[in-house]
Scaffold this motif. Sequence first.
Motif, PDB file in Angstrom:
ATOM      1  N   SER A 170      31.755   3.316  67.987  1.00  0.00           N
ATOM      2  CA  SER A 170      30.572   2.189  68.532  1.00  0.00           C
ATOM      3  C   SER A 170      31.351   1.207  70.221  1.00  0.00           C
ATOM      4  O   SER A 170      30.360   1.991  71.012  1.00  0.00           O
ATOM      5  N   GLU A 171      31.865   0.303  69.252  1.00  0.00           N
ATOM      6  CA  GLU A 171      32.228  -0.572  70.287  1.00  0.00           C
ATOM      7  C   GLU A 171      33.276   0.430  70.986  1.00  0.00           C
ATOM      8  O   GLU A 171      33.345  -0.673  72.352  1.00  0.00           O
ATOM      9  N   GLU A 172      33.871   1.327  71.119  1.00  0.00           N
ATOM     10  CA  GLU A 172      34.541   2.197  71.482  1.00  0.00           C
ATOM     11  C   GLU A 172      33.943   2.964  73.140  1.00  0.00           C
ATOM     12  O   GLU A 172      34.724   3.780  73.730  1.00  0.00           O
ATOM     13  N   ALA A 173      32.925   3.594  72.893  1.00  0.00           N
ATOM     14  CA  ALA A 173      31.965   4.425  72.934  1.00  0.00           C
ATOM     15  C   ALA A 173      31.148   4.089  74.261  1.00  0.00           C
ATOM     16  O   ALA A 173      31.792   4.392  75.326  1.00  0.00           O
ATOM     17  N   VAL A 174      30.954   2.955  74.154  1.00  0.00           N
ATOM     18  CA  VAL A 174      30.082   2.425  75.469  1.00  0.00           C
ATOM     19  C   VAL A 174      30.746   1.174  76.032  1.00  0.00           C
ATOM     20  O   VAL A 174      30.013   0.751  77.271  1.00  0.00           O
ATOM     21  N   TYR A 175      31.617   0.899  75.388  1.00  0.00           N
ATOM     22  CA  TYR A 175      32.150  -1.013  75.953  1.00  0.00           C
ATOM     23  C   TYR A 175      32.575  -0.532  77.302  1.00  0.00           C
ATOM     24  O   TYR A 175      32.812  -1.410  78.122  1.00  0.00           O
ATOM     25  N   PRO A 176      33.565   0.728  77.727  1.00  0.00           N
ATOM     26  CA  PRO A 176      34.336   0.603  79.062  1.00  0.00           C
ATOM     27  C   PRO A 176      33.060   1.168  80.522  1.00  0.00           C
ATOM     28  O   PRO A 176      33.099   0.470  81.450  1.00  0.00           O
ATOM     29  N   VAL A 177      32.457   2.180  79.802  1.00  0.00           N
ATOM     30  CA  VAL A 177      30.915   1.958  80.715  1.00  0.00           C
ATOM     31  C   VAL A 177      30.372   0.340  80.998  1.00  0.00           C
ATOM     32  O   VAL A 177      29.804   0.188  82.676  1.00  0.00           O
ATOM     33  N   ALA A 178      29.984  -0.075  80.297  1.00  0.00           N
ATOM     34  CA  ALA A 178      29.341  -1.463  81.185  1.00  0.00           C
ATOM     35  C   ALA A 178      30.544  -2.129  81.416  1.00  0.00           C
ATOM     36  O   ALA A 178      30.181  -3.513  82.367  1.00  0.00           O
ATOM     37  N   CYS A 179      31.660  -1.983  81.407  1.00  0.00           N
ATOM     38  CA  CYS A 179      32.175  -2.518  82.282  1.00  0.00           C
ATOM     39  C   CYS A 179      32.257  -2.223  83.791  1.00  0.00           C
ATOM     40  O   CYS A 179      32.304  -3.071  84.807  1.00  0.00           O
ATOM     41  N   LYS A 180      32.786  -0.978  83.543  1.00  0.00           N
ATOM     42  CA  LYS A 180      32.465  -0.670  85.087  1.00  0.00           C
ATOM     43  C   LYS A 180      31.425  -0.401  86.337  1.00  0.00           C
ATOM     44  O   LYS A 180      31.113  -0.628  86.787  1.00  0.00           O
ATOM     45  N   TYR A 181      30.233  -0.167  84.560  1.00  0.00           N
ATOM     46  CA  TYR A 181      28.619  -0.046  85.600  1.00  0.00           C
ATOM     47  C   TYR A 181      28.074  -1.207  85.132  1.00  0.00           C
ATOM     48  O   TYR A 181      26.921  -1.356  83.782  1.00  0.00           O
ATOM     49  N   PRO A 182      27.558  -2.631  85.224  1.00  0.00           N
ATOM     50  CA  PRO A 182      26.871  -3.889  84.660  1.00  0.00           C
ATOM     51  C   PRO A 182      26.221  -4.062  84.657  1.00  0.00           C
ATOM     52  O   PRO A 182      24.954  -4.022  83.726  1.00  0.00           O
ATOM     53  N   PHE A 321      30.045 -11.008  84.787  1.00  0.00           N
ATOM     54  CA  PHE A 321      30.630  -9.984  85.591  1.00  0.00           C
ATOM     55  C   PHE A 321      31.501 -11.296  86.586  1.00  0.00           C
ATOM     56  O   PHE A 321      32.812 -11.189  87.430  1.00  0.00           O
ATOM     57  N   GLU A 322      31.722 -12.272  85.725  1.00  0.00           N
ATOM     58  CA  GLU A 322      32.721 -13.352  86.480  1.00  0.00           C
ATOM     59  C   GLU A 322      33.572 -13.132  85.847  1.00  0.00           C
ATOM     60  O   GLU A 322      34.848 -13.544  86.125  1.00  0.00           O
ATOM     61  N   LYS A 323      33.808 -12.804  84.244  1.00  0.00           N
ATOM     62  CA  LYS A 323      34.364 -12.767  83.894  1.00  0.00           C
ATOM     63  C   LYS A 323      34.788 -10.919  83.215  1.00  0.00           C
ATOM     64  O   LYS A 323      34.107 -11.179  81.921  1.00  0.00           O
ATOM     65  N   PRO A 324      35.090 -10.148  83.408  1.00  0.00           N
ATOM     66  CA  PRO A 324      35.283  -8.666  83.338  1.00  0.00           C
ATOM     67  C   PRO A 324      36.365  -8.393  82.290  1.00  0.00           C
ATOM     68  O   PRO A 324      37.403  -9.518  82.358  1.00  0.00           O
ATOM     69  N   CYS A 325      35.930  -7.028  82.188  1.00  0.00           N
ATOM     70  CA  CYS A 325      36.670  -6.578  80.683  1.00  0.00           C
ATOM     71  C   CYS A 325      38.108  -6.617  80.604  1.00  0.00           C
ATOM     72  O   CYS A 325      38.635  -5.378  81.381  1.00  0.00           O
ATOM     73  N   LYS A 326      39.507  -7.052  80.382  1.00  0.00           N
ATOM     74  CA  LYS A 326      40.586  -7.648  80.923  1.00  0.00           C
ATOM     75  C   LYS A 326      41.358  -6.331  80.128  1.00  0.00           C
ATOM     76  O   LYS A 326      41.927  -5.321  81.006  1.00  0.00           O
ATOM     77  N   GLU A 327      40.635  -5.384  78.560  1.00  0.00           N
ATOM     78  CA  GLU A 327      41.315  -5.055  78.816  1.00  0.00           C
ATOM     79  C   GLU A 327      40.949  -3.136  79.228  1.00  0.00           C
ATOM     80  O   GLU A 327      41.715  -1.951  79.827  1.00  0.00           O
ATOM     81  N   ILE A 328      40.181  -2.969  80.217  1.00  0.00           N
ATOM     82  CA  ILE A 328      39.596  -1.786  81.073  1.00  0.00           C
ATOM     83  C   ILE A 328      40.282  -2.024  82.631  1.00  0.00           C
ATOM     84  O   ILE A 328      40.399  -1.050  83.206  1.00  0.00           O
ATOM     85  N   ASN A 329      40.255  -3.817  83.043  1.00  0.00           N
ATOM     86  CA  ASN A 329      41.120  -3.394  84.611  1.00  0.00           C
ATOM     87  C   ASN A 329      42.077  -3.699  84.329  1.00  0.00           C
ATOM     88  O   ASN A 329      42.536  -3.836  85.984  1.00  0.00           O
ATOM     89  N   GLU A 330      43.188  -4.290  83.609  1.00  0.00           N
ATOM     90  CA  GLU A 330      44.203  -4.759  83.981  1.00  0.00           C
ATOM     91  C   GLU A 330      45.372  -2.884  83.706  1.00  0.00           C
ATOM     92  O   GLU A 330      44.824  -1.975  83.406  1.00  0.00           O
TER      93      GLU A 330
END
Length: 330
Positions: A170-182, A321-330
């Motif tokens: 579950s943590e891999e399912a929606v985490y990237p979505v939450a990072c891109k579309y907060p 918003f100020e500390k976005p998800c690093k593994e998604i954005n790098e």
Amino acid sequence: MSDHQLKNIGRPAFRLSLQSSVFSGHPLHHVEEWRRLFGVFEPILRRDAERLLFLTNGLRPRRRKSIKSEDWDPFGHLRAEVADEGFTFIGFDFQSGFNGGDRYDIGPTKFFMDIASNLFLTATVPVQDFENGTLDIAAMKAAILGIPVFSGLAGYGMCLTDTLDWPHPSEEAVYPVACKYPVLDLCKDYNRTWSSSQVRNNDIVKNFWAVGINWLTLIQEPLLAAMGGKAALTDGLDSAITWEEGPYGLLFQLGDRPITGEAGVDDALLPLYFEMGQRMRPASGEIPAALKRHTVFSTSPGDRAEDNLRWVQRFYDREWFEKPCKEINE
């Protein structure tokens, strides 16, 4: 997370979530009010719903791949079948969306009513049904203002399978979505862990808080009083945030349209969500999510568990918003 993987666990949707204590807004006490809300979604459900699950009085759920004509009054059925008005673990789920396995619940159309430790409803429709006016938003607003639930939200989100960890964690399912579309609502309602067990003792802030913030944000009693009342939420409010008053509280609309929070898209509307968050903080100043942690990405200790807290507090303290998800954005 690839598009293929994401399609196995849910669909983008326009989503309504309502939540309350089991002692306020119970469908067995407010059948007509809930029928009115169901009627707003019924045309889309009749078009899309593939299966109905129904649970009353602890009996074995009724499972169907087709929905019968007598099923289109689910709240009346609850009232007729459940003798004990204090009974919980009752509800129903109009489902759609075959995932290729054994489930029909990835949407985007869904209407799920659950009465357990809390009372909550999730109703989702395809995004285009919101955008082209098939979903009557004015009728939906009037209906939810007429139900004495504690809080609610509506806007862009996802319809998610009941088993979020199928076929991926579950943590891999929606985490990237939450990072891109907060701004998207991604939390399954029964994972919002406010407890209604002490609400009768008026210990509201320690045991229950608002379901969240989205384009439409519903705040009703007793949470309205806990936030300082009508004046505290409306005096000097940004003119882009409009509100309507009903018999039990207030319904806010943040801007002229919902947003996803994606960077560079509708950035001018995002500050409205932070303003709403500042006004909804408890008078003590303590961030409510810190009191009862929600489960969005993971139930295990570690970074994801901390991200649960950061995500649900995102409009109160902006840290997400100020500390976005690093593994998604790098």
